[in-house]
Design a protein around this motif. Structure first.
Motif, PDB file in Angstrom:
ATOM      1  N   VAL A 171      16.340  18.876  32.949  1.00  0.00           N
ATOM      2  CA  VAL A 171      16.326  19.360  31.344  1.00  0.00           C
ATOM      3  C   VAL A 171      16.850  17.845  30.896  1.00  0.00           C
ATOM      4  CG1 VAL A 171      17.375  20.389  29.514  1.00  0.00           C
ATOM      5  CG2 VAL A 171      16.611  21.950  31.334  1.00  0.00           C
ATOM      6  N   ARG A 172      17.930  17.464  31.152  1.00  0.00           N
ATOM      7  CA  ARG A 172      18.468  16.131  30.734  1.00  0.00           C
ATOM      8  C   ARG A 172      17.341  15.166  30.910  1.00  0.00           C
ATOM      9  NH1 ARG A 172      24.560  16.160  33.321  1.00  0.00           N
ATOM     10  NH2 ARG A 172      23.308  17.679  34.674  1.00  0.00           N
ATOM     11  N   ALA A 173      16.878  15.150  31.914  1.00  0.00           N
ATOM     12  CA  ALA A 173      15.657  14.101  32.122  1.00  0.00           C
ATOM     13  C   ALA A 173      14.594  14.116  31.432  1.00  0.00           C
ATOM     14  CB  ALA A 173      15.352  14.061  33.710  1.00  0.00           C
ATOM     15  N   MET A 174      14.233  15.480  31.096  1.00  0.00           N
ATOM     16  CA  MET A 174      12.897  15.524  30.105  1.00  0.00           C
ATOM     17  C   MET A 174      13.340  15.132  28.656  1.00  0.00           C
ATOM     18  SD  MET A 174      11.688  19.419  31.147  1.00  0.00           S
ATOM     19  CE  MET A 174      10.903  19.507  32.794  1.00  0.00           C
ATOM     20  N   LEU A 175      14.676  15.523  28.240  1.00  0.00           N
ATOM     21  CA  LEU A 175      14.937  15.016  26.827  1.00  0.00           C
ATOM     22  C   LEU A 175      15.106  13.351  26.721  1.00  0.00           C
ATOM     23  CD1 LEU A 175      17.890  17.592  26.351  1.00  0.00           C
ATOM     24  CD2 LEU A 175      15.815  17.572  25.164  1.00  0.00           C
ATOM     25  N   GLN A 176      15.394  12.739  28.216  1.00  0.00           N
ATOM     26  CA  GLN A 176      15.445  11.263  27.759  1.00  0.00           C
ATOM     27  C   GLN A 176      14.118  10.825  27.799  1.00  0.00           C
ATOM     28  OE1 GLN A 176      18.016   9.008  27.659  1.00  0.00           O
ATOM     29  NE2 GLN A 176      19.295  10.623  27.441  1.00  0.00           N
ATOM     30  N   ILE A 177      13.180  11.326  28.603  1.00  0.00           N
ATOM     31  CA  ILE A 177      11.542  10.904  28.389  1.00  0.00           C
ATOM     32  C   ILE A 177      11.070  11.116  26.962  1.00  0.00           C
ATOM     33  CG2 ILE A 177       9.335  11.426  29.117  1.00  0.00           C
ATOM     34  CD1 ILE A 177      10.270  12.337  31.914  1.00  0.00           C
ATOM     35  N   LEU A 178      11.401  12.460  26.211  1.00  0.00           N
ATOM     36  CA  LEU A 178      10.951  12.430  25.116  1.00  0.00           C
ATOM     37  C   LEU A 178      11.623  11.466  23.863  1.00  0.00           C
ATOM     38  CD1 LEU A 178      11.345  16.491  24.693  1.00  0.00           C
ATOM     39  CD2 LEU A 178       9.233  15.086  24.917  1.00  0.00           C
ATOM     40  N   ARG A 179      12.992  11.084  24.369  1.00  0.00           N
ATOM     41  CA  ARG A 179      13.437   9.891  23.374  1.00  0.00           C
ATOM     42  C   ARG A 179      13.045   8.535  23.845  1.00  0.00           C
ATOM     43  NH1 ARG A 179      18.073   9.743  20.607  1.00  0.00           N
ATOM     44  NH2 ARG A 179      18.887  11.698  21.215  1.00  0.00           N
TER      45      ARG A 179
END
Length: 808
Positions: A171-179
Motif C-alpha cells: 500500500v505504501r509503495a502504491m501511494l508513492q507511485i501515485l505521487r
C-alpha cells in the motif's frame, strides 16, 4: 506478496487461552458439529529456541472439507520449506551468532487455505499440534521465539489477528507511485476478502491522511465473478475521468474483470497492482495487450549463497536436519519424481504407478524448487530468520545482496519491494522486469527509486498518462472547491485585481501591499505606477513650453517698453503700472511650472501661494490702471481738478501694495492652519498611485480664488464703465476685453477642476493660469507693441492726443 510478513518476537511466552482462539473455536462450532481433526503438514527440528513458520508451500493441493461436515482426510500439499531450514542450519554453523544455543524450527504448510492457516497458527502459539483446547494448560515443545509468515498477504492479514499486528507494505509503495507521477485521481478495486478489505482500508486511510490524492470510485470485486456486477464495475471505470486503476486482489478474479474490460473496449488505463496480478500468466496474453499498461509491487528479489547446494541434499531418508514428522519432504519427492513411497495406496497400485526408491537424482529433476535465480518470498524468509535471532529492537544488518534489515519502534519490519512492469514484446509475448525499488530506512524514511526510462507505457504517447480530476491551478488563480465532490475536483478562479497567488494550487489569493498592484498574470505584486504631471510626458512638455513662451513674451514686451520708455506711447499709458503689470504677468507664467513635476512639500506649499499672490498683483495693477483712467476723465471735467491728488504715483503704489498684502495674509493663514502637502491618492485608479498636492484646507483655497475673482470682477466693472470714454483713453476697451477673458477662464476652471481626477486637475489649473495670463498680456500690450515696432510714426504726442488715435 509481503516481505518479512507477520514477523513478531514472542519472547518465549506460550500463548494460552487467547480471545482469538476462543473466537475461532466458536466460529467453527457454529458452522458444523466437531469431528475428528485433521493432521497438519509439518516440518520440525528441535532446538533450545524454536522459530515458527506458516507457509503456502504446496505445489498443488487436494483440499479436505474444511467445514467439518464429514470425516477429514489429511491435506495433500506439495512444496518446499527448505529455505527456512537452510537459514537455521547456517546460523547453527556460526557459533558467533548464538553461542551455546541451538536453533530449531517448527513450521506448517497452510496449503493456501485460511482454515488450515488458522489451525497451524494456533498450533504454533499453543505448542501443541493435536487438538487445541483453549481452557487447558499449555504444554509441549520449547517456546516459539517468533513466527515467519508466508507470501500470501490475504492469509497473513487474517492470521495476524492471532499472532499480532500486520501492515501492508505494498500500500505504501502504491501511494508513492501515485505521487511520483502526480496521479491524484485514481480508482480502487479490491477483493471481497480479509486481505482486500484491510489493505483497501489502509490505502484509503493513508491517502486521506496525506491529503494529496482522491479516489474517483471504490469497487469490490465479487467472489462469484457475477457478470452483471463486473459489467457495472467496468462501466464505472469506462465513464470515469480517472486514468489510473489500483487493484488490491489476491487470486484470479481479475481475469473475469479483464474479460469485461476487453468486451467494453476500455483502453487508456494504467493499472497498479500487487505481484499476484503481475505474475498471472493467464493475463499475459495478446488479447489483453491493448488494454493493459501495468506497474506492480513484488516482494524483493534476492540471492541466497549456498541454498541450491543445500536443496540438492534434501532427501526423505536424510537425517541431516534431524527433522521429525517430515511429511512435506516426502510429498515434494513424490511430486517431483511422480512416484509413491511404501506403503502404496491401493488406487496407485491399480493405476500402475511408480514406487519411489529414494535413489532418484534431484540434479536431473525439473523442479521450481531448485531454481534459485528469482527468489522473492524465499529471500525474505531468509532475512526473517536472521532477524528473529536477535531482539527486534536491536536489529540492523545488511544481507549479502545489499539490503538493510531493521525494524521500526513497533517491531514491524521496514519493507523493501521491487516495482515490476509488463513489457509487451513485438511477437505478442510479455516479459515482467524490474523498474525500481521501494524501501524504508530509519534515516531516510520511505523512498521510491524508479528507472522511468525502463518503464513500458502501453499507450500511443509512450508516456505516463495524466490522471487528475482537475488540472492544477496555475499561479495567478486559486482553487475553488466543487460542492459535493472530492477535494481533488475543483475549478480555478482568477485572482481579482490587486490580489495574487504565486504558487500552484493556491487555496486563496493574497492582497498586494498598498503601494503595489498585481501584474496581468496575477502572480506577482509590482510597484504601482506613480502618476503625476511630469516634465517628461507630452502634456507636461507642452505646458512647460507654453509657460516659458509666455515668460519670454513678457520679457520681450518689457524690453520694448523699457527701450521706448521716453516715447509718448509708454508715458501716456502709466509706464510704472505697465512695468509692474508685465513683471506680475511674468510671475504668473512662471508659477505654472510649480504644478509640473513630482509633488514635493515645498512645491505644494509654494505653488498656490505664488499663483495667488502673482495674480492678485497682476489684477491689482489692472484695477489701479482702470481707476486712474476714470480719474483722468473726471479731472478733465469742470470742477474735477482736485481728484488727481488721490491717484498720484505714491497712491497707486500704495493701493497695489495694500491689495496684494491681503492675498499674502490669506496665503500665510492658509499655510499655517492647514498647509498643502504631497499625497498618494489611490482612489482614482486602483492600479496607480496619483501623486498630488493635497490643498490641506479647501476653505483656504476657496478664499484665495475668491479674492482674485473679486478683484477681477471689480476691474471688469470699472473697465466696462470706461469703455465709451474719448478715444485718447481707449485703453479701457482693452482692459474690458482682457478681464472678460480672465473671468471666463476662471469661471470655467471651477467645475473643470473639481471633475478632473489626479494629474488632470493640475493640467486644468495650469491651463487656466496660462490662458488667463495670455488673455491679459496679448490684449493689453499687443496693440502698443505693434505701434511702437511697426508704426513708429504714430508714436507721437500729437497722434496720441489727437482723435485719430482711436485705433491705437
Amino acid at each position: 506478496m509481503d516481505i518479512l510478513s507477520g514477523t513478531r518476537t514472542i519472547h518465549g511466552q506460550l500463548f494460552c487461552g487467547w480471545t482469538h482462539h476462543r473466537e475461532l473455536s466458536s466460529l467453527a462450532e457454529t458452522r458444523a458439529p466437531a469431528v475428528a481433526p485433521f493432521k497438519l503438514n509439518r516440518m520440525y527440528k528441535p532446538g533450545d529456541l524454536v522459530l515458527g513458520g506458516l507457509f503456502e508451500i504446496h505445489l498443488s493441493s487436494v483440499f479436505p472439507d474444511l467445514f467439518f461436515t464429514s470425516e477429514q482426510q489429511d491435506p495433500i500439499c506439495y512444496g518446499m520449506a527448505q529455505t527456512m531450514a537452510f537459514a537455521v542450519t547456517e546460523i547453527n554453523r556460526k557459533p558467533s551468532l548464538l553461542p551455546h544455543v541451538t536453533l530449531g524450527y517448527s513450521f506448517y504448510d497452510t496449503c493456501a487455505v485460511l482454515g488450515v492457516g488458522f489451525r497451524a497458527a494456533l498450533s504454533l502459539v499453543s505448542g501443541r499440534e493435536e487438538q487445541i483446547h483453549v481452557d487447558e494448560s499449555c504444554v509441549g515443545s520449547p517456546p516459539v521465539l517468533g513466527v515467519v509468515g508466508d507470501g500470501s498477504s490475504a492469509h497473513n492479514i487474517a492470521i495476524s489477528s492471532v499472532l499480532g499486528l500486520y501492515r501492508v507494505p505494498q500500500v505504501r509503495a502504491m501511494l508513492q507511485i501515485l505521487r511520483q507521477f502526480d496521479w491524484t485521481w485514481a480508482g480502487l478495486l479490491y477483493s471481497d476478502d480479509a486481505y482486500g478489505h484491510d489493505a483497501a482500508q489502509i490505502f484509503q486511510s493513508e491517502l486521506a491522511q496525506s491529503g494529496w490524492g482522491c479516489l474517483a470510485y471504490v469497487e469490490v470485486l465479487p467472489w462469484d465473478s457475477d457478470p452483471a456486477e463486473l459489467q457495472r464495475i467496468v462501466s464505472v471505470m469506462k465513464t470515469s475521468t480517472a486514468r489510473v486503476v489500483v487493484v488490491i486482489e489476491y487470486g484470479i478474479r481479475t481475469v473475469k474483470l479483464l474479460d469485461e474490460v476487453v468486451e467494453q473496449k476500455v483502453t487508456g488505463l494504467q493499472w497498479i497492482a500487487d505481484v499476484s496480478f503481475i505474475e498471472q500468466s493467464n493475463l499475459q496474453t495478446p488479447g489483453f495487450m491493448p488494454y493493459l499498461s501495468t506497474l506492480g509491487i513484488a516482494v524483493r528479489r534476492g540471492e541466497i549463497p549456498g541454498l541450491r547446494d543445500f536443496l540438492l541434499k534434501v532427501h526423505p531418508d536424510n537425517d541431516l536436519d534431524n527433522s521429525h514428522e517430515n511429511i512435506m519432504v516426502k510429498q515434494f519427492w513424490e511430486n517431483t519424481f511422480q512416484c509413491k513411497f511404501a506403503p502404496l495406496p491401493p488406487e496407485w497400485v491399480i493405476a500402475g504407478g511408480r514406487v519411489c526408491t529414494g535413489h532418484e537424482d534431484l540434479g536431473t529433476a525439473e523442479s521450481t524448487l531448485l531454481d534459485v535465480s528469482n527468489l522473492r518470498p524465499e529471500y525474505n524468509v531468509y532475512k526473517a530468520v536472521y532477524a528473529l535471532v536477535y531482539y527486534l529492537e536491536k536489529i540492523n544488518f545488511t544481507t549479502s545482496f545489499g539490503d538493510q534489515v531493521l525494524f521500526d519502534k513497533n517491531s514491524d519490519a521496514l519493507p523493501i519491494c521491487d516495482v515490476m512492469n509488463w513489457v509487451w514484446l513485438p511477437d505478442g509475448s510479455t516479459k515482467v522486469h524490474n523498474v525500481g525499488v521501494f524501501k524504508t530506512s530509519a534515516s531516510a524514511g520511505e523512498e521510491l527509486i524508479l528507472d522511468e526510462d525502463r518503464i513500458f507505457w502501453n499507450f500511443e504517447t509512450k508516456k505516463p498518462p495524466r490522471s487528475v480530476c482537475s488540472e492544477s491551478c496555475s499561479p495567478g488563480t486559486r482553487v475553488a472547491r466543487r460542492k459535493g465532490e472530492p477535494v481533488c475536483c475543483f475549478d480555478c478562479i482568477a485572482c481579482s485585481e490587486g490580489e495574487i497567488s504565486n504558487e500552484t494550487d493556491s487555496t486563496e489569493c493574497t492582497s498586494c501591499p498598498e503601494d503595489f498592484w498585481s501584474n496581468l498574470q496575477r502572480d506577482h505584486c509590482v510597484p504601482k505606477v506613480v502618476e503625476f504631471l511630469s516634465y517628461h510626458e507630452a502634456l507636461g512638455i507642452s505646458l512647460t513650453t507654453t509657460s516659458l513662451l509666455g515668460t519670454l513674451m513678457c520679457a520681450i514686451v518689457l524690453g520694448v517698453f523699457i527701450y521706448h520708455r521716453d516715447t509718448p506711447m509708454v508715458r501716456a499709458n502709466n509706464s510704472e503700472l505697465s512695468f509692474q503689470l508685465l513683471m506680475s504677468l511674468k510671475l504668473c507664467f512662471l508659477c505654472s511650472l510649480l504644478f509640473i513635476g513630482r509633488p514635493r512639500l515645498w512645491t505644494c506649499q509654494l505653488r498656490h501661494a505664488a499663483f495667488g499672490i502673482s495674480f492678485v498683483l497682476c489684477v491689482s495693477c489692472i484695477l489701479v490702471k482702470t481707476m486712474v483712467v476714470l480719474a483722468v476723465f473726471k479731472a478733465s471735467k469742470p470742477g474735477g481738478a482736485d481728484i488727481m491728488k488721490f491717484f498720484g504715483a505714491i497712491q497707486q503704489r500704495g493701493t497695489v501694495l495694500a491689495l496684494t498684502s491681503v492675498q499674502v495674509a490669506i496665503c500665510i493663514a492658509w499655510l499655517v492652519s492647514a498647509s498643502p502637502t504631497p499625497h498618494k491618492n489611490v482612489q482614482y485608479h486602483s492600479d496607480k498611485i496619483v501623486y498630488e498636492c493635497d490643498v490641506g484646507s479647501t476653505v483656504g483655497f476657496a478664499v484665495l480664488l475668491g479674492y482674485i475673482g473679486l478683484l477681477a470682477l471689480l476691474s471688469f466693472v470699472l473697465a466696462f464703465m470706461a469703455r465709451n470714454l474719448p478715444d485718447n483713453f481707449n485703453e479701457a476697451k482693452f482692459i474690458t476685453f482682457s478681464m472678460l477673458i480672465f473671468c471666463a477662464v476662471w469661471i470655467a476652471f471651477i467645475p473643470a477642476y473639481i471633475s478632473s481626477p489626479g494629474k488632470y486637475a493640475d493640467v486644468v489649473e495650469v491651463f487656466a493660469i496660462l490662458a488667463s495670463s495670455f488673455g491679459l498680456l496679448v490684449p493689453l500690450f499687443g496693440p502698443k507693441c505693434y505701434l511702437m515696432l511697426l508704426k513708429p510714426e504714430r508714436n507721437t504726442k500729437k497722434s496720441i492726443m489727437g482723435r485719430g488715435a482711436t485705433k491705437t
